[in-house]
Design an enzyme around this catalytic site. Structure first.
Site, PDB file in Angstrom:
ATOM      1  N   GLY A 244       1.298  -1.516   0.082  1.00 26.83           N
ATOM      2  CA  GLY A 244       0.250  -0.248  -0.090  1.00 26.83           C
ATOM      3  C   GLY A 244       0.843   1.428   0.586  1.00 26.83           C
ATOM      4  N   SER A 245       0.111   2.268   0.773  1.00 26.13           N
ATOM      5  CA  SER A 245       0.858   3.739   0.692  1.00 26.13           C
ATOM      6  C   SER A 245       2.235   3.147   0.699  1.00 26.13           C
ATOM      7  CB  SER A 245       0.085   4.745   1.086  1.00 26.13           C
ATOM      8  OG  SER A 245      -0.618   4.437   2.376  1.00 26.13           O
ATOM      9  N   GLY A 249       3.121   1.857   5.031  1.00 21.49           N
ATOM     10  CA  GLY A 249       4.090   1.138   5.555  1.00 21.49           C
ATOM     11  C   GLY A 249       4.891   1.679   6.463  1.00 21.49           C
ATOM     12  N   GLU A 266       6.248  -3.476   0.933  1.00 21.59           N
ATOM     13  CA  GLU A 266       5.548  -3.416  -0.859  1.00 21.59           C
ATOM     14  C   GLU A 266       4.617  -2.284  -1.654  1.00 21.59           C
ATOM     15  OE1 GLU A 266       7.384  -5.138  -3.450  1.00 21.59           O
ATOM     16  OE2 GLU A 266       7.643  -6.913  -2.280  1.00 21.59           O
ATOM     17  N   CYS A 300       1.495   0.893  -8.901  1.00 19.45           N
ATOM     18  CA  CYS A 300       2.226   0.645  -8.415  1.00 19.45           C
ATOM     19  C   CYS A 300       3.683   1.590  -8.901  1.00 19.45           C
ATOM     20  CB  CYS A 300       2.866  -0.350  -7.181  1.00 19.45           C
ATOM     21  SG  CYS A 300       2.947  -1.872  -7.886  1.00 19.45           S
TER      22      CYS A 300
END
Ligand code: NAD
Length: 513
Positions: A244-245, A249, A266, A300
């Protein structure tokens, strides 16, 4: 269109009120469970209602998973691989339906929806082979009649937190590997795309049930960030794999780190393609446009920046402007369209705000953006892909805007281009378009791209499952999918066996009684 969708929903067991479940036990029936309606960004219509889990339900899911782990870990890895093979077969059988639902719920093109399911099938195939290759090393002991080796054991519960933009593939990258490694999974999908997750859970559960395997090996828990936070703080979950963002994270990493757990992160990217003076410009155009507008700029790995040599800058800019005139925007289930909607109206607001910020910082838009209006765009989630000439240091350029905004930056020397490419906080995907070997190898060298992915004559967007996938810096440093990414799902144990009749100590230490 709606008739086909309703057939697909029936086929995938998506009912009007989906009681999101962990295993066969129905925890969605708690009176406290919040019911949320899920709408498609493609046409704005309600797809179904979903019950979100409470904290108590989260706890019972963790207990279900912990119990399943006790039996699953003892099943030989190749036999676990056989189960994953069957899940891959079920995904093959349901590719069209699941791919269509991915497209309808998330808004990516139908081709990309099918592609996402194909990625799931590919990782299952990879995991089946891997189930016979969970190798450890053996080494020579310094002591006589001793044997030393290392082996890998499963960790336990792997918590998977996933983002909306790859609503199903990210789960499979984690789950297929974790399962052959002997772990059990609890999946918290994005609250924006729970229905595809429910469909996947049905598919996996059929296989576990048919093989008399405890269904707790695959758990699903639907909820918002609160459920993710419970997972990140839970000592019963040794590994949290979070996609995610960067904001998310950092929060997950801090919580997992505080309890000395493992996290696999990630996170966001800010990916650039360097277009060299020696690039094949026609090929570069396809890579750049697909990278920038594919999935409406919501990958992403989407191309956000083009760093273009000054000698080809004007010619390439003109090619881009011409190409953007050809882009068809509309319902992603119509295969004639190149680009579908953004995920929701909040994403549209962020996109519009980023355009304004870019203009305020001095950005010059050569292709204007804006929200699309009219019957075909009734969901309110459709926008125009746009292009702006900018400086790399602008605050907005340093930031990942999850939308089809492409920034153009000019360079003179390759060193300068690499410096620009690396001068952002994120480090996921990067590429150079060049037919010059020296340029290509410099870009791939230690003095070149600082990203987890560096390509030559391929854009930044998309990746094959065979390689380790992930990025550096604010992208989080995690690696998923192929190569030796499996090692993060296991704990390493070093074993030393003494088959002599004495007990010699290491380093020649004497200790006699
Ligand atoms: P997001 O961060 O808003 O949400 C992702 C997931 O995290 C959701 O399931 C959400 O509920 C959960 N979450 C949010 N805050 C949390 C918290 N504090 N603790 C625990 N869980 C929390 O991201 P999004 O908008 O769904 O996805 C877009 C982002 O994901 C982009 O930044 C994109 O680059 C990134 N992404 C990265 C990769 C990669 O492999 N690097 C892949 C896909 C998406």
């Amino acid at each position: 269109m709606s008739l086909i969708i309703s057939d697909i929903l029936d086929h995938l067991h998506i009912n009007d009120t989906n009681e999101a479940f962990s295993t066969s036990s129905n925890w969605g029936s708690s009176p406290e469970a919040e019911v949320k309606e899920i709408f498609s960004p493609t046409d704005g219509k309600k797809i179904a209602s979903v019950k979100f889990a409470t904290a108590d339900e989260y706890n019972s899911v963790v207990e279900t998973a912990a119990k399943a782990f006790k039996t699953w870990r003892s099943i030989p890895a190749p036999k676990r691989g056989e189960i994953v093979r069957q899940i891959g077969e079920q995904l093959r059988a349901n590719k069209k339906e699941l791919g269509t639902l991915v497209s309808y719920e998330m808004g990516k093109s139908l081709q990309e929806g099918y592609g996402e399911v194909q990625e799931m099938i590919d990782i299952c195939d990879f995991a089946v082979g891997l189930s016979r290759q969970l190798y450890g090393l053996s080494m020579h002991s310094e002591r006589p009649s001793h044997r030393m080796y290392e082996q890998y054991h499963p960790l336990g519960i792997v918590g998977v937190i996933s983002a909306f933009n790859f609503p199903v593939a990210v789960w499979s990258w984690n789950a297929a590997l974790a399962w052959v490694c002997g772990d059990v999974c609890i999946w918290k999908p994005s609250e924006k795309t729970p229905l595809t997750a429910i469909a996947c859970q049905h598919i996996a559960q059929q296989v576990f049930k048919a093989n008399n395997i405890d269904e707790g090996v695959s758990c699903l828990i639907i909820g918002g960030r609160e459920i993710g936070e419970l997972m990140a703080n839970d000592t019963r979950v040794p590994l949290v794999s979070a996609t995610g963002s960067t904001r998310m994270g950092k929060a997950v990493s801090a919580a997992v780190g505080a309890r000395l757990g493992k996290s696999l992160l990630e996170l966001g990217g800010n990916n650039a393609i360097i277009i060299s003076e020696q690039a094949d410009l026609d090929m570069s155009l396809i890579g750049a446009v697909f990278g920038a507008v594919g999935t409406a700029g919501q990958r992403c790995t989407s191309t956000r920046r083009l760093i273009i040599h000054e000698s080809v800058y004007d010619a390439f800019k003109q090619k881009l402007v011409n190409a953007y005139k050809q882009i068809k925007i509309g319902n992603p289930l119509d295969e004639n369209n190149h680009m579908g909607p953004l995920i929701d109206q909040d994403a549209v607001s962020l996109y519009l705000a980023s355009i304004e910020k870019c203009k305020a910082e001095g950005g010059n838009f050569v292709v204007e953006g804006g929200k699309l209006e009219g019957d075909a765009y009734a969901s309110g989630c459709y926008v125009k892909p746009c292009i702006a000439e900018v400086e790399n240091h602008y605050e907005i350029v340093q930031h990942e805007t999850f939308a089809p905004i492409l920034y153009l930056i000019k360079y003179k020397t390759l060193e300068e281009a690499i410096e620009l490419q690396n001068s952002v906080p994120q480090g996921l995907s990067s590429a150079i378009m060049t037919q010059n070997l020296r340029e290509a190898e410099t870009f791939l060298s230690a003095a070149g791209s600082d990203c987890g992915i560096a390509n030559v004559n391929i854009g930044t967007s998309g990746a094959e499952i065979g390689g380790a996938f992930g990025g550096e810096k604010e992208t989080g440093g995690g690696r998923e999918s192929g190569s030796d990414a499996w090692k993060v799902y296991m704990r390493r144990q070093t074993n030393t066996i003494n088959y002599s009749k004495t007990l010699p100590l290491a380093q020649g230490i004497k200790f006699d009684l």
